[in-house]
Design a protein around this motif. Structure first.
Motif, short mmCIF file in Angstrom:
data_model
loop_
_atom_site.label_atom_id
_atom_site.label_comp_id
_atom_site.label_asym_id
_atom_site.label_seq_id
_atom_site.Cartn_x
_atom_site.Cartn_y
_atom_site.Cartn_z
N TYR A 120 0.79 -1.23 0.00
CA TYR A 120 0.00 0.00 0.00
C TYR A 120 0.82 1.28 0.00
N ALA A 121 2.09 1.20 0.36
CA ALA A 121 2.92 2.40 0.39
C ALA A 121 4.04 2.34 -0.65
N LEU A 122 4.80 1.25 -0.65
CA LEU A 122 5.99 1.19 -1.51
C LEU A 122 5.69 0.77 -2.95
N ARG A 123 4.91 -0.28 -3.13
CA ARG A 123 4.64 -0.80 -4.48
C ARG A 123 4.05 0.26 -5.42
N HIS A 133 8.71 -5.03 -13.77
CA HIS A 133 8.13 -6.18 -13.07
C HIS A 133 8.49 -6.05 -11.59
N ILE A 134 7.48 -5.96 -10.75
CA ILE A 134 7.69 -5.93 -9.31
C ILE A 134 7.33 -7.31 -8.78
N VAL A 135 8.35 -8.05 -8.36
CA VAL A 135 8.10 -9.39 -7.87
C VAL A 135 7.50 -9.32 -6.47
N GLN A 136 7.03 -10.46 -5.99
CA GLN A 136 6.46 -10.52 -4.64
C GLN A 136 7.48 -10.00 -3.64
N GLY A 137 7.07 -9.06 -2.83
CA GLY A 137 7.94 -8.53 -1.80
C GLY A 137 7.84 -9.35 -0.53
N TRP A 138 8.58 -8.94 0.48
CA TRP A 138 8.52 -9.66 1.75
C TRP A 138 8.75 -8.72 2.91
N GLN A 165 13.09 -17.77 -0.82
CA GLN A 165 12.17 -17.98 -1.94
C GLN A 165 11.94 -16.71 -2.74
N VAL A 166 11.71 -15.58 -2.06
CA VAL A 166 11.45 -14.35 -2.81
C VAL A 166 12.71 -13.87 -3.53
N VAL A 167 13.87 -14.06 -2.92
CA VAL A 167 15.12 -13.67 -3.58
C VAL A 167 15.36 -14.56 -4.79
N ASP A 168 15.09 -15.85 -4.66
CA ASP A 168 15.26 -16.76 -5.80
C ASP A 168 14.27 -16.43 -6.92
N GLN A 169 13.04 -16.04 -6.57
CA GLN A 169 12.06 -15.64 -7.59
C GLN A 169 12.53 -14.37 -8.31
N PHE A 170 13.07 -13.44 -7.55
CA PHE A 170 13.64 -12.21 -8.13
C PHE A 170 14.77 -12.56 -9.08
N SER A 171 15.67 -13.43 -8.65
CA SER A 171 16.80 -13.84 -9.48
C SER A 171 16.33 -14.50 -10.77
N ALA A 172 15.34 -15.37 -10.66
CA ALA A 172 14.80 -16.03 -11.85
C ALA A 172 14.15 -15.02 -12.79
N ALA A 173 13.45 -14.03 -12.24
CA ALA A 173 12.82 -12.99 -13.06
C ALA A 173 13.88 -12.16 -13.78
N LEU A 174 15.01 -11.93 -13.13
CA LEU A 174 16.11 -11.19 -13.78
C LEU A 174 16.65 -11.95 -14.97
#
Length: 184
Positions: A120-123, A133-138, A165-174
């Motif tokens: 609600y604030a950052l995204r 692409h904004i991947v799932q944050g945490w 998991q979220v870092v790996d998803q970010f890496s895969a998206a890159l």
């Protein structure tokens, strides 16, 4: 691999947010990414608060964002929002500084009541800056991050697994981003 700009929006050198980001930077580097840290607290206050876009530190930060393929943005949550130093820097960047970039938003805080600060604030700000692409944050609770006297960091197992998991998803998206751009 990709160049990742890892932005710490914490105003404190000893913050859990800062240390957590640097911990996650090592995971990204181990996956083959070139990780460039940017600690906003090192940007002179007069440049940030005076909105001096010509100040060498602001020019350098703008260049780092321009060169990055992906951006990790980490912030402590204060009063249900991201930090003021992060806001000050984002306000000084070009409007579309995140165009085409993959972005991972991360936040830390003292209570689960602030978990929605990412969405609600950052995204919305990251989206308005053109993030491709904004991947799932945490959101990580402060109590799940322990800094030992020697400076090493320990993350509670469940939080560490989720962050991994979220870092790996970010890496895969890159890795996928250039392939998608070439195909499009």
């Amino acid at each position: 691999m990709a160049t990742v700009l890892s932005v710490s929006g914490s105003p404190s050198a000893s913050s859990r947010t800062h240390r957590l980001l640097r911990h996650l930077d090592r995971r990204l580097a181990a996956q083959g990414h070139d990780v460039v840290p940017l600690d906003i607290r090192t940007v002179p206050a007069e440049a940030l608060l005076g909105a001096d876009v010509r100040h060498p530190a602001i020019v350098r930060a703008t260049e780092l964002f321009a060169r990055a393929d992906g951006v990790v943005v980490g912030t402590p949550v204060y009063k249900a929002s991201y930090s003021g130093v992060l806001k000050a820097l984002l306000d000084l960047l070009p409007q579309y500084a995140l165009t085409g970039k993959t972005v991972l938003p991360l936040a830390t805080g003292g209570t689960a009541a602030h978990v929605l600060a990412i969405d609600y604030a950052l995204r919305p700000v990251l989206s308005s800056m053109g993030a491709g692409h904004i991947v799932q944050g945490w959101f990580t609770l402060d109590k799940d991050i322990t800094v030992h006297e020697d400076g090493t960091l320990a993350v509670a197992p469940a939080a560490a697994e989720a962050l991994g998991q979220v870092v790996d998803q970010f890496s895969a998206a890159l890795v996928r981003a250039p392939l998608l751009a070439a195909a499009g």
